[in-house]
Design a protein around this motif. Structure first.
Motif, PDB file in Angstrom:
ATOM      1  N   PHE A 109     -10.233  -1.750  -0.586  1.00  0.00           N
ATOM      2  CA  PHE A 109      -9.028  -2.455  -0.981  1.00  0.00           C
ATOM      3  C   PHE A 109      -8.952  -3.841  -0.360  1.00  0.00           C
ATOM      4  O   PHE A 109      -8.507  -4.793  -0.985  1.00  0.00           O
ATOM      5  N   PHE A 153       0.853  -1.185   0.000  1.00  0.00           N
ATOM      6  CA  PHE A 153       0.000   0.000   0.000  1.00  0.00           C
ATOM      7  C   PHE A 153       0.890   1.237   0.000  1.00  0.00           C
ATOM      8  O   PHE A 153       1.665   1.446   0.936  1.00  0.00           O
ATOM      9  N   THR A 199      -7.694   3.771  -6.551  1.00  0.00           N
ATOM     10  CA  THR A 199      -9.107   4.089  -6.378  1.00  0.00           C
ATOM     11  C   THR A 199      -9.256   5.519  -5.882  1.00  0.00           C
ATOM     12  O   THR A 199      -8.292   6.145  -5.438  1.00  0.00           O
ATOM     13  N   HIS A 200     -10.470   5.999  -5.968  1.00  0.00           N
ATOM     14  CA  HIS A 200     -10.775   7.334  -5.440  1.00  0.00           C
ATOM     15  C   HIS A 200     -12.226   7.353  -5.000  1.00  0.00           C
ATOM     16  O   HIS A 200     -13.117   6.936  -5.738  1.00  0.00           O
ATOM     17  N   LEU A 247     -12.091   3.701   1.525  1.00  0.00           N
ATOM     18  CA  LEU A 247     -10.969   3.234   0.722  1.00  0.00           C
ATOM     19  C   LEU A 247     -10.336   1.995   1.327  1.00  0.00           C
ATOM     20  O   LEU A 247      -9.996   1.042   0.622  1.00  0.00           O
ATOM     21  N   ILE A 300      -3.185   4.430  -2.615  1.00  0.00           N
ATOM     22  CA  ILE A 300      -4.271   5.072  -1.868  1.00  0.00           C
ATOM     23  C   ILE A 300      -3.938   6.527  -1.538  1.00  0.00           C
ATOM     24  O   ILE A 300      -4.733   7.219  -0.930  1.00  0.00           O
ATOM     25  N   ALA A 354       0.658   4.862   0.600  1.00  0.00           N
ATOM     26  CA  ALA A 354      -0.267   5.856   1.152  1.00  0.00           C
ATOM     27  C   ALA A 354       0.290   7.268   1.056  1.00  0.00           C
ATOM     28  O   ALA A 354      -0.338   8.214   1.526  1.00  0.00           O
TER      29      ALA A 354
END
Length: 206
Positions: free
Chosen positions: A194, A57, A107-108, A190, A82, A59
């Protein structure tokens, strides 16, 4: 905490700030690395028997981290973005995407792919509250300040003068636009998205 609840065997956290690592370890991280992602390859390799991470991930949203994160992802693994990059044009792919066939996913907001679109925002929030009620997820120590909906605008306005705070409202009807609760909800959505997406894929750490 979500990755732990979903059954991840190893949860590794890389962060240069010690206080964040302590929080991560308290809430489910099994391995922590105090330093930059660019120096974490050996750490990830050591904790995965040389296989690297099944899922990474990112971030941060920083373009310089993107190619580094690819290096930490195992063959046929997943890199999840993310963090919303302020300079997406500066993000560059490396040969790892092709040579090790890494999948990059992003993604959003709450947009869901067709195979899990039944996981509405309401259903995700209900799952979150279920975990809290079962005491499977602890959020008490993550909350630094609390305000009622009426107090939220004034409290939010004071935030620049204090440490970062997450605001929780006692109302289930609506929140003032000035409140940070909307941001917290998006982050929650989010995270759940995921985990649903990743664990719907038939993979396991070996």
């Amino acid at each position: 905490q979500y990755t732990r609840l979903m059954g991840a065997e190893i949860v590794m956290i890389v962060d240069p700030i010690e206080s964040r690592l302590k929080v991560a370890q308290k809430y489910g991280a099994t391995e922590i690395f105090a330093g930059m992602a660019s120096d974490a390859y050996g750490f990830v390799e050591e904790n995965t028997d040389g296989n690297l991470a099944d899922v990474v991930f990112d971030a941060t949203g920083h373009f310089s981290v993107f190619p580094i994160a690819l290096k930490l992802t195992r063959r046929f693994g997943n890199l999840i973005l993310i963090g919303d990059s302020p300079h997406p044009s500066k993000q560059t792919l490396t040969a790892d995407v092709l040579t090790r066939q890494i999948t990059v996913r992003g993604t959003h907001n709450e947009l869901m792919p067709p195979h899990i679109e039944n996981w509405s925002v309401t259903r995700q929030m209900n799952l979150f509250y279920t975990y809290i009620n079962r005491r499977q997820m602890d959020v008490e120590n993550l909350i630094t300040e609390t305000y009622s909906p009426v107090e939220a605008p004034d409290g939010t306005a004071a935030l620049p003068k204090t440490k970062f705070s997450v605001i929780i409202s006692t109302s289930t009807v609506g929140f003032p636009l000035e409140s940070n609760i909307c941001r917290a909800t998006i982050l929650l959505i989010l995270a759940i998205y995921f985990l649903l997406e990743i664990f719907s894929i038939n993979w396991s750490y070996r």
